[in-house]
Design a protein around this motif. Structure first.
Motif, PDB file in Angstrom:
ATOM      1  N   SER A  38       0.676  -1.006   0.006  1.00 18.05           N
ATOM      2  CA  SER A  38      -0.122   0.053  -0.086  1.00 18.05           C
ATOM      3  C   SER A  38       0.853   1.225  -0.216  1.00 18.05           C
ATOM      4  N   THR A  60      -4.586  -4.603   4.678  1.00 14.82           N
ATOM      5  CA  THR A  60      -5.461  -4.625   3.407  1.00 14.82           C
ATOM      6  C   THR A  60      -6.124  -6.257   3.344  1.00 14.82           C
ATOM      7  N   ASP A  76      -5.001  -3.198  -5.285  1.00 16.86           N
ATOM      8  CA  ASP A  76      -4.049  -3.327  -3.854  1.00 16.86           C
ATOM      9  C   ASP A  76      -4.629  -4.777  -3.179  1.00 16.86           C
TER      10      ASP A  76
HETATM   11 MG   LIG Z   1      -1.758  -3.140   2.491  1.00 17.20          MG
END
Ligand SMILES: [Mg+2]
Ligand SMILES: Nc1nc2c(ncn2[C@@H]2O[C@H](COP(=O)(O)OP(=O)(O)OP(=O)(O)O)[C@@H](O)[C@H]2O)c(=O)[nH]1
Length: 198
Positions: A38, A60, A76
């Protein structure tokens, strides 16, 4: 100045039915949990917390789609190799990632984010093998280069480059001091252009 003034977050998907329409071209950011996926996206797009980062691994957890410009996207992905999650959730992530990689026609390339201090892990090798088997080009960002002395960083790059051979290209990267951002953007654009030609 942003290199991608039109960039914006579109949506997070927790199931294949929530993926964006499979048109245009996209590049996926994969890698071990906490490697810096990220953070790398934020540097490349030049926006703070565009993709959310965290000191805690496992930030994430969904497949996050971002538009860079009309028809070009970044994705992502959740990190792999994160131990502290329940088996059920881990299996769900693994299935979600497998679905994503298997079905995604618009996937033009993969950025594999690797902590330069750890080098390639078993999971990274699985990702590389998979990409190779479907002919997906891979570029490795050896990130957190700021954490090593110059000599060590050069040595690590040489080792990973030798290890990868023809399988992927590789570069130094740091989200902290923005080392390698131009090179990374050039590669990203190369992959997106490849995906758009087809
Ligand atoms: Mg991440
Ligand atoms: N020093 C340094 N720290 C970094 C760098 N890149 C990321 N970090 C730090 O590493 C931690 C994890 O970064 P993230 O970008 O959230 O990692 P991620 O791969 O997206 O992690 P998950 O979403 O959990 O899979 C954060 O504390 C970041 O600030 C870098 O190049 N240098």
């Amino acid at each position: 100045m942003s290199h991608y003034p039109e960039a914006r977050f579109i949506k997070s998907a927790n199931a294949p039915g929530q993926f964006l329409p499979d048109v245009g071209a996209e590049v996926a950011f994969a890698g071990r949990s906490n490697a810096g996926k990220s953070s790398a996206i934020n540097v490349i797009v030049n926006r703070r917390q565009f993709a959310r980062t965290s000191k805690t691994p496992g930030r994430t957890q969904l497949v996050n789609f971002f538009d860079l410009r009309d028809g070009h996207r970044l994705v992502d992905l959740p990190g792999y190799g994160f131990a502290k999650v329940a088996d059920k959730i881990r299996r769900h992530w693994a299935d979600l990632m497998a679905d994503y990689f298997e079905m995604r026609q618009s996937l033009a390339g993969m950025f594999l984010i690797v902590d330069i201090r750890r080098q390639l892990t078993e999971f990274d090798r699985q990702m590389l093998n998979f990409a190779d088997s479907v002919g997906l080009p891979v570029h490795v960002l050896l990130t957190k280069t700021d954490k090593l002395k110059r000599g060590q960083a050069s040595q690590a790059l040489l080792e990973v480059r030798r290890d990868l051979g023809e399988v992927a290209t590789v570069q130094h990267f740091s989200a902290l001091n923005r080392l390698g951002e131009d090179e990374a953007r050039a590669k990203l654009e190369e992959f997106l252009a490849l995906g758009t030609q087809e």
